[in-house]
Design a protein around this motif. Structure first.
Motif, PDB file in Angstrom:
ATOM      1  N   THR A 177      40.679  40.166  37.237  1.00 50.55           N
ATOM      2  CA  THR A 177      42.128  40.357  37.171  1.00 50.55           C
ATOM      3  C   THR A 177      42.445  41.775  36.694  1.00 50.55           C
ATOM      4  N   ARG A 286      50.102  33.735  38.913  1.00 53.43           N
ATOM      5  CA  ARG A 286      50.023  33.986  37.472  1.00 53.43           C
ATOM      6  C   ARG A 286      48.661  34.571  37.106  1.00 53.43           C
ATOM      7  N   GLN A 290      47.153  38.623  35.373  1.00 51.02           N
ATOM      8  CA  GLN A 290      46.598  38.693  34.024  1.00 51.02           C
ATOM      9  C   GLN A 290      45.824  39.986  33.810  1.00 51.02           C
ATOM     10  N   ARG A 291      45.863  40.477  32.586  1.00 49.45           N
ATOM     11  CA  ARG A 291      45.046  41.638  32.248  1.00 49.45           C
ATOM     12  C   ARG A 291      43.594  41.184  32.120  1.00 49.45           C
TER      13      ARG A 291
END
Length: 318
Positions: A177, A286, A290-291
């Motif tokens: 991600t 979602r 995300q980081r």
């Protein structure tokens, strides 16, 4: 300023529609092309397409020429619509599609048919010739799908199961991600050994709608080219969930999904497959944003500092 087209449902509109959907074919080469006015009846046909009133017998002759039920020019709208649907399905199969789904948002039936007509014209322009796999008896014996990745059954998953499936999919594909929908499609295609092609095209301004069109060797996903990037991503993730869950194994090869609710958890769907695809799409969207976790990042130059900095969006120069 251009002149308005023929009124919906008029003889001229139906006739012009037939010229779009029913085409001529060269038996030697398989190449296709639209019929000409001259082939269909000459000046009389040209006048009818422009709005002239039909004389007795003319419409029956045109129905015979195009190989359609004469009721196509009748007054029973339900019958006319049924014939339109049958002709669209036949044309889509000629383009090589095993299935064709219109998903995510509720659009009027007339709009759905218009989108399918556009799809047929678009695909004919690309491939140039009719595909005749559907005339082979083997096509009836083979499934209209290639198998998903989860062994889908007729029992819907719960929200928690779908969220777990999405997380596992991201892990199995080795996606770090943040990632984009095209990255996911590329890796999923390699995992399945079957291509996935995503194309932004003109879907008539229906920005929330996605099209999934599997053929023998590729799954095609179409999104509205003018929709914002986040909207396109959500549409692509939705169609990916149909693929992953192998929803087409249950048949309904030419259907349109009932519209998505504001809250997919509410379950306001006539088709549970649409509900599953939308719940999964929102979870994938979602996860995609995300980081990255520091322990999932490569250790540049053997330094954990680089991984930690990367998690906050910083990069090091060479």
């Amino acid at each position: 300023m251009s002149a308005p087209g023929p009124a919906p449902g008029s003889v001229a509109e139906r006739l012009n529609w037939l010229f779009d959907v029913v085409v001529a074919r060269d038996p030697a080469t398989g190449a296709w092309r639209p019929y000409t006015n001259a082939e269909a009846g000459g000046t009389v046909v040209e006048q009818l397409r422009a709005g002239a009133t039909a004389e007795p017998g003319q419409l029956a002759a045109l129905a015979e020429f195009f190989g359609v039920d004469p009721a196509f020019f009748g007054d029973d709208k339900a019958v006319v619509d049924r014939i339109r649907d049958e002709l669209l399905i036949r044309a889509l199969r000629e383009c090589g599609f095993l299935s064709y789904l219109i998903c995510r948002m509720s659009v009027p039936t007339a709009t759905q048919r218009e989108q399918l007509r556009r799809a047929i014209l678009r695909e004919r322009a690309v491939i140039g010739t009719l595909r005749t796999w559907h005339d082979d008896r083997r096509a009836e014996e083979e499934p209209g799908h290639d198998g998903g990745t989860t062994g889908m059954t007729s029992t819907p998953m719960s929200i928690s199961q779908l969220h777990g499936l999405c997380r596992k999919l991201v892990d199995d594909l080795g996606l770090n991600t943040p990632f984009g929908p095209h990255d996911l499609c590329d890796r999923l295609a390699k995992l399945r050994g079957r291509r996935i092609k995503v194309k932004a095209t003109d879907l008539g301004g229906t920005s929330g709608v996605g099209h999934l069109a599997p053929s023998r060797d590729v799954d095609r996903i179409f999104v509205e080219r003018d929709s914002p990037a986040p909207q396109q991503s959500l549409v692509i993730f939705h169609e990916v969930m149909h693929i992953v869950r192998d929803h087409l194994a249950l048949g309904d090869t030419f259907t349109c999904g009932v519209g998505a609710a504001e809250d997919p958890a509410a379950g306001a769907y006539a088709d549970w497959r649409e509900w599953e695809a939308e719940v999964g799409a929102r979870e994938l969207a979602r996860l995609a944003q995300q980081r990255p976790k520091p322990n999932r990042l490569p250790h540049a130059a053997g330094s954990a500092d680089h991984s930690i900095a990367g998690a906050f969006g910083f990069t090091y120069g060479r």
